[in-house]
Enzyme design. Structure first.
Site, mmCIF file in Angstrom:
data_model
loop_
_atom_site.group_PDB
_atom_site.id
_atom_site.type_symbol
_atom_site.label_atom_id
_atom_site.label_comp_id
_atom_site.label_asym_id
_atom_site.label_seq_id
_atom_site.Cartn_x
_atom_site.Cartn_y
_atom_site.Cartn_z
ATOM 1 N N GLY A 192 0.709 -1.206 0.113
ATOM 2 C CA GLY A 192 0.001 -0.026 0.067
ATOM 3 C C GLY A 192 0.838 1.232 0.097
ATOM 4 O O GLY A 192 2.023 1.364 -0.584
ATOM 5 N N SER A 193 0.475 2.305 0.683
ATOM 6 C CA SER A 193 1.015 3.567 0.563
ATOM 7 C C SER A 193 2.044 3.802 1.782
ATOM 8 O O SER A 193 1.922 3.197 2.871
ATOM 9 C CB SER A 193 -0.144 4.799 0.700
ATOM 10 O OG SER A 193 -0.607 4.764 1.932
ATOM 11 N N PRO A 194 2.940 4.620 1.485
ATOM 12 C CA PRO A 194 3.945 4.909 2.574
ATOM 13 C C PRO A 194 3.208 5.353 3.861
ATOM 14 O O PRO A 194 3.526 5.029 4.988
ATOM 15 C CB PRO A 194 4.805 5.959 2.054
ATOM 16 C CG PRO A 194 4.696 5.679 0.586
ATOM 17 C CD PRO A 194 3.359 5.459 0.393
ATOM 18 N N GLY A 197 1.807 2.793 5.637
ATOM 19 C CA GLY A 197 2.703 1.664 5.675
ATOM 20 C C GLY A 197 3.448 2.125 7.289
ATOM 21 O O GLY A 197 3.956 1.295 8.299
ATOM 22 N N GLU A 214 5.729 -3.324 1.050
ATOM 23 C CA GLU A 214 5.740 -3.145 -0.296
ATOM 24 C C GLU A 214 4.801 -1.866 -0.646
ATOM 25 O O GLU A 214 4.007 -1.822 -0.839
ATOM 26 C CB GLU A 214 4.979 -4.266 -1.019
ATOM 27 C CG GLU A 214 5.766 -5.473 -1.095
ATOM 28 C CD GLU A 214 7.295 -5.712 -1.565
ATOM 29 O OE1 GLU A 214 7.405 -4.858 -2.459
ATOM 30 O OE2 GLU A 214 8.033 -6.537 -1.227
ATOM 31 N N CYS A 252 1.953 0.561 -8.824
ATOM 32 C CA CYS A 252 3.093 1.087 -8.087
ATOM 33 C C CYS A 252 4.628 0.820 -8.980
ATOM 34 O O CYS A 252 5.500 1.462 -8.682
ATOM 35 C CB CYS A 252 3.326 0.394 -6.758
ATOM 36 S SG CYS A 252 3.443 -1.366 -6.958
#
Length: 485
Positions: A192-194, A197, A214, A252
């Site tokens: 997913g997104s930072p 994350g 990831e 991504c």
């Protein structure tokens, strides 16, 4: 909230009991789960296509190429190699500890939590699951609530094809995710997104749970000049497909922006326009070869990137939007402001900035001035530039003269570096991600080196020094008393 927590508690308890029974460690069980996944993919292909179309408007060819086909390949690869991956491996030991022996035994981590993403809702759910069950773990899979049709389909199908007491699909939104993160896991795998994350990492830190993230990032494509017309044509197809074809840029690993020599930029833009029209037609919305944007929130986010007056002024192709159908036309932008949001956040949509440089070698400095990308694509025949890209840049992966093919390769690791994530998977790397390589030492009582024990003296120091520095002649002479320490 309490009902959700109680239900999850029961699910997790059943999973732990399954793991403690040790049956998930057997090769038979692992292969049965992989074969179950293979049957699911083959038997329910049409249902998967339908769910992917409902959530993202994916054409069935794209759905097979990017999700179903890749998964079938991955499962077959795991089945072919599982016995070898599980095998205990003998390793050499230093002479200093002779006659000991050593080996490495891969063992499952235990209870695994997998969060998947919405852009490839089947692929990004089942790809890590392949590695988790191949390694002998029990698993909770939490699909993205933003792809509700695929989430519901996985919740329906997985219990029919896999061991429902060892693999569970849990549906829900933020509340469910928060409840899951409160529990103790032996491994968390997040795609997913930072931003999310960081939330996952914070929760995992409370239990010192290992995490694989990831994430994403702005993946650049460096495009050098090609004289050969055939090579140029192939490069453009790979470049345009790598931007617009995977889920309308909602990938991504997709191309985020292009770096090009300013002298080649006008010709390149015309080539991108022509290639885009060949792939998606004069009216891309009517050809059904483009996925739609996942939801209104993401559509409005992308539209807001274009609504910046300075960004809008940089549009050289496309730019039309259809909010009712969540459609954005494949768009090219020439030199949007580098401080604009479009150049400082992952685009995740069919908007392609083209940034010009004085010379193509300047791309190295440009890339290094920004967070490390998940993928770097370099189109060039210049061997010197290739060597410099390898040695002077850092990215999750580096691919020359193509895009996204690294995701299909089971023999190399897939993952990010720095802000684009850490840890990796695919092929044996998935197996290793969900395993602990336990070292086993064996020794007997035939010999026992007296100099390893106190009391200490200079003589023992001399023997140890010669042993640790592999000076075996001196070591033997000292042991025999033929040399002073």
């Amino acid at each position: 909230m309490e009902m959700v927590g109680d239900l999850l508690e029961e699910e997790v308890k059943e999973l732990r009991e399954s793991y403690r029974s040790r049956r998930t460690k057997s090769e038979v069980w692992r292969k049965s789960q992989l074969k179950g996944l293979l049957s699911l993919l083959n038997d329910k292909e049409e249902e998967i296509f339908k769910a992917l179309f409902q959530d993202l408007g994916k054409h069935q060819v794209e759905a097979y190429r990017d999700e179903v086909g890749i998964l079938i390949k991955s499962v077959n690869f795991a089945l072919q190699n599982l016995k070898q991956w599980m095998t205990t491996k003998k390793v050499p030991v230093p002479n200093l500890i002779y006659p000991s022996t050593a080996e490495i035994v891969p063992e499952p981590l235990g209870l695994v939590l997998i969060f998947s993403s919405w852009n490839f809702p089947i692929g990004l759910s089942l790809e890590p699951l392949i590695g988790a069950v191949a390694a002998g773990n029990v698993v909770v899979l939490k699909p993205s609530e933003l792809a509700p049709s695929c989430s519901a389909l996985l919740a329906k199908l997985v219990p029919l094809y896999l061991d429902s007491k060892a693999v569970k699909v849990v549906q829900g939104g933020e509340v469910v995710a928060e409840r899951l993160l409160e529990k103790k896991w032996d491994k968390i795998f997040f795609t997913g997104s930072p931003r999310v994350g960081r939330i996952v990492m914070t929760a995992a830190a409370k239990h010192l749970t290992p995490v694989t993230l990831e994430l994403g990032g702005k993946c650049p494509a460096v495009v050098d000049y090609f004289e050969n017309s055939r090579e140029k044509k192939i490069a453009l197809k790979r470049l345009v497909s790598g931007k617009y074809s995977p889920c309308s840029g909602q990938a991504c690993v997709g191309v985020d922006y292009i770096l090009v020599d300013e002298n080649f930029a006008p010709a390149l833009i015309e080539l991108i326009k022509a290639t885009t029209k060949r792939m998606f037609g004069e009216n891309p919305k009517e050809t059904h070869s483009s996925s739609r944007i996942i939801n209104k929130q993401h559509f409005l986010r992308l539209k807001s990137l274009l609504d910046d007056p300075k960004v809008k002024a940089s549009i050289v192709h496309g730019g039309s939007t259809d909010e009712d159908n969540l459609f954005i036309e494949p768009t090219i932008l020439l030199n949007p402001p580098l401080k604009a949001h479009i150049m400082n956040e992952e685009i995740f949509g069919p908007l392609l900035p083209v940034i010009t440089l004085k010379k193509i070698e300047d791309s190295i400095e440009f890339i290094n001035s920004r967070p490390k990308p998940l993928a770097l694509y370099v189109f060039t025949k210049n061997e010197t530039l290739k060597r410099r890209m390898i040695s002077e840049t850092s990215s999750g992966s580096l691919t020359f003269n193509d895009t996204i093919i690294q995701y299909l390769c089971d023999t190399i690791p897939f993952g990010g570096v720095g802000q684009s994530g850490f840890g990796n998977y695919h092929g044996k790397f998935s197996f290793d991600t969900f395993s602990h390589n336990k070292p086993i030492m064996r020794t007997g009582f035939l010999t026992d080196f007296w100099f390893r024990y106190p009391p200490w003296n200079d003589y023992k120091l001399g023997i140890l020094r010669s042993a640790f520095t592999y000076n075996y002649l001196r070591f033997v002479l000292l042991l025999l008393g033929l040399k002073k320490a």
